[in-house]
Design a protein around this motif. Structure first.
Motif, mmCIF file in Angstrom:
data_model
loop_
_atom_site.group_PDB
_atom_site.id
_atom_site.type_symbol
_atom_site.label_atom_id
_atom_site.label_comp_id
_atom_site.label_asym_id
_atom_site.label_seq_id
_atom_site.Cartn_x
_atom_site.Cartn_y
_atom_site.Cartn_z
ATOM 1 N N ALA A 166 85.399 -46.408 40.485
ATOM 2 C CA ALA A 166 84.365 -46.696 40.827
ATOM 3 C C ALA A 166 83.731 -46.795 42.154
ATOM 4 O O ALA A 166 82.956 -46.697 42.446
ATOM 5 C CB ALA A 166 84.114 -47.204 39.885
ATOM 6 N N VAL A 167 84.856 -47.738 42.372
ATOM 7 C CA VAL A 167 84.057 -48.561 43.454
ATOM 8 C C VAL A 167 84.295 -47.305 45.028
ATOM 9 O O VAL A 167 83.456 -47.382 45.387
ATOM 10 C CB VAL A 167 85.186 -49.697 43.812
ATOM 11 C CG1 VAL A 167 85.331 -50.264 45.501
ATOM 12 C CG2 VAL A 167 84.782 -50.449 43.337
ATOM 13 N N ALA A 168 85.658 -46.504 44.785
ATOM 14 C CA ALA A 168 85.776 -45.894 45.692
ATOM 15 C C ALA A 168 84.094 -44.261 45.648
ATOM 16 O O ALA A 168 83.597 -43.914 46.827
ATOM 17 C CB ALA A 168 87.500 -44.826 45.816
ATOM 18 N N ALA A 173 82.137 -55.603 44.477
ATOM 19 C CA ALA A 173 82.827 -55.861 46.020
ATOM 20 C C ALA A 173 81.774 -55.071 47.662
ATOM 21 O O ALA A 173 80.172 -55.741 47.127
ATOM 22 C CB ALA A 173 83.169 -53.814 45.811
ATOM 23 N N LEU A 174 82.255 -54.939 48.397
ATOM 24 C CA LEU A 174 81.012 -54.813 49.848
ATOM 25 C C LEU A 174 81.267 -53.906 51.051
ATOM 26 O O LEU A 174 83.069 -54.009 51.445
ATOM 27 C CB LEU A 174 81.356 -56.686 50.990
ATOM 28 C CG LEU A 174 80.439 -56.172 51.914
ATOM 29 C CD1 LEU A 174 79.828 -57.720 52.017
ATOM 30 C CD2 LEU A 174 81.462 -56.224 53.286
ATOM 31 N N TYR A 175 81.098 -53.310 51.111
ATOM 32 C CA TYR A 175 81.470 -52.355 51.688
ATOM 33 C C TYR A 175 80.920 -52.294 53.001
ATOM 34 O O TYR A 175 80.180 -52.625 53.189
ATOM 35 C CB TYR A 175 81.077 -50.782 50.762
ATOM 36 C CG TYR A 175 81.274 -50.035 49.801
ATOM 37 C CD1 TYR A 175 82.468 -49.745 49.498
ATOM 38 C CD2 TYR A 175 80.777 -50.831 49.298
ATOM 39 C CE1 TYR A 175 81.933 -49.180 48.237
ATOM 40 C CE2 TYR A 175 80.512 -50.133 47.546
ATOM 41 C CZ TYR A 175 81.337 -49.417 47.325
ATOM 42 O OH TYR A 175 81.833 -48.755 46.360
ATOM 43 N N LEU A 176 82.092 -52.346 53.823
ATOM 44 C CA LEU A 176 81.992 -52.357 55.498
ATOM 45 C C LEU A 176 82.252 -51.459 56.353
ATOM 46 O O LEU A 176 83.036 -50.808 56.640
ATOM 47 C CB LEU A 176 82.802 -53.573 55.819
ATOM 48 C CG LEU A 176 82.724 -53.794 57.768
ATOM 49 C CD1 LEU A 176 81.573 -54.165 58.389
ATOM 50 C CD2 LEU A 176 83.396 -55.181 57.900
ATOM 51 N N PHE A 224 79.007 -45.274 52.507
ATOM 52 C CA PHE A 224 78.857 -44.287 53.281
ATOM 53 C C PHE A 224 79.596 -43.587 53.886
ATOM 54 O O PHE A 224 80.431 -42.754 53.033
ATOM 55 C CB PHE A 224 80.004 -45.359 54.573
ATOM 56 C CG PHE A 224 79.165 -46.028 54.694
ATOM 57 C CD1 PHE A 224 77.688 -47.040 55.554
ATOM 58 C CD2 PHE A 224 79.772 -48.166 54.282
ATOM 59 C CE1 PHE A 224 76.832 -48.479 55.755
ATOM 60 C CE2 PHE A 224 78.791 -49.059 54.113
ATOM 61 C CZ PHE A 224 77.883 -49.015 55.103
ATOM 62 N N PRO A 225 79.852 -42.169 54.326
ATOM 63 C CA PRO A 225 80.164 -41.334 54.188
ATOM 64 C C PRO A 225 81.496 -41.099 54.790
ATOM 65 O O PRO A 225 81.814 -40.323 55.534
ATOM 66 C CB PRO A 225 79.433 -40.266 55.549
ATOM 67 C CG PRO A 225 79.147 -41.145 56.524
ATOM 68 C CD PRO A 225 78.911 -42.651 55.802
ATOM 69 N N GLU A 262 77.185 -51.082 63.101
ATOM 70 C CA GLU A 262 77.675 -51.619 62.153
ATOM 71 C C GLU A 262 77.233 -52.251 60.673
ATOM 72 O O GLU A 262 75.615 -52.191 61.236
ATOM 73 C CB GLU A 262 78.755 -53.094 62.508
ATOM 74 C CG GLU A 262 79.443 -52.829 63.304
ATOM 75 C CD GLU A 262 80.156 -53.899 63.563
ATOM 76 O OE1 GLU A 262 80.687 -54.640 62.875
ATOM 77 O OE2 GLU A 262 80.904 -54.289 64.236
ATOM 78 N N ASP A 263 77.526 -52.038 60.165
ATOM 79 C CA ASP A 263 76.633 -52.138 58.367
ATOM 80 C C ASP A 263 77.501 -52.816 57.399
ATOM 81 O O ASP A 263 78.513 -52.026 57.795
ATOM 82 C CB ASP A 263 75.671 -50.755 58.368
ATOM 83 C CG ASP A 263 74.508 -50.542 57.799
ATOM 84 O OD1 ASP A 263 73.929 -51.958 57.274
ATOM 85 O OD2 ASP A 263 73.948 -50.043 57.213
ATOM 86 N N PHE A 264 76.446 -52.830 56.724
ATOM 87 C CA PHE A 264 77.545 -53.316 54.905
ATOM 88 C C PHE A 264 76.225 -52.611 53.918
ATOM 89 O O PHE A 264 75.156 -53.264 53.929
ATOM 90 C CB PHE A 264 78.039 -54.657 55.412
ATOM 91 C CG PHE A 264 77.121 -55.767 55.080
ATOM 92 C CD1 PHE A 264 76.406 -56.186 53.670
ATOM 93 C CD2 PHE A 264 75.875 -56.047 56.285
ATOM 94 C CE1 PHE A 264 75.831 -57.239 53.321
ATOM 95 C CE2 PHE A 264 74.747 -56.599 55.491
ATOM 96 C CZ PHE A 264 74.703 -57.793 54.358
#
Length: 182
Positions: A86-88, A136-139, A93-94, A128-130
């Motif tokens: 689910a996180v993936a 979870a945190l996506y970076l 982000f693409p 850069e962005d998050f």
């Protein structure tokens, strides 16, 4: 009923500190009664099958066993395969268009309050962005994590106080999904 889980160990085998050989980790997990144990890389990623259980209880049991076996404490997060997938799948982000070294996920031990990160001036770190997700945190770090000023800012203990946080690059994120697929 059994489930596939991943154990994410924080801060092992980094710079010669907290050495945990993966063969010994596999043996340790098998000794706890887990089946289908496998590891990925040397950075503390293990997959296993166990009876459906509380993830925090599994993490605590693994942490205690590691401390007993190796003589030092290690933060451990345990997540089931459905959560990892689910996180993936929720990545904002693409991922398919990016190099795996450009995308990272930090897994947290508890839900993340967006207010913790409100002081981060996102414009200061562009491109850069998050983004925040469920624990979870996506970076997105186009030049990789090692050169990421935003990654450095986000990893500061004040933002993560009171939680276990451990990061994985996108290759490892997708490999853990594969390893925990039922």
């Amino acid at each position: 009923m059994t489930k596939r889980y991943a154990a994410l160990l924080r801060g092992i085998n980094v710079g010669g500190h907290k050495k945990v050989p993966m063969a010994r980790l596999r043996t340790l997990l098998e000794g706890l009664g887990y089946d289908g144990v496998g590891t990925h890389l040397q950075s503390g990623n293990a997959a296993f099958t166990a009876g459906a259980a509380d993830e925090d209880a599994l993490a605590a049991a693994i942490g205690r066993a590691i401390e007993k076996e190796f003589g030092f404490a290690v933060d451990v997060l345990v997540r089931d395969g459905a959560y990892l997938k689910a996180v993936a799948d929720a990545c904002p982000f693409p991922a398919a268009e990016l190099e795996p070294k450009q995308l990272h996920v930090t897994y947290f031990s508890a839900p993340v309050d967006p207010a913790r990160f409100a002081s981060v001036d996102r414009a200061e770190f562009l491109p850069e962005d998050f983004a925040l997700g469920d624990r979870a945190l996506y970076l997105y770090a186009p030049d990789g994590l090692g050169r990421s000023k935003l990654g450095e800012k986000l990893s500061r203990s004040a933002l993560n106080r009171g939680m276990i946080a451990t990061s994985r690059n996108w290759n490892t994120v997708t490999r853990l999904v594969e390893m925990t697929h039922d």
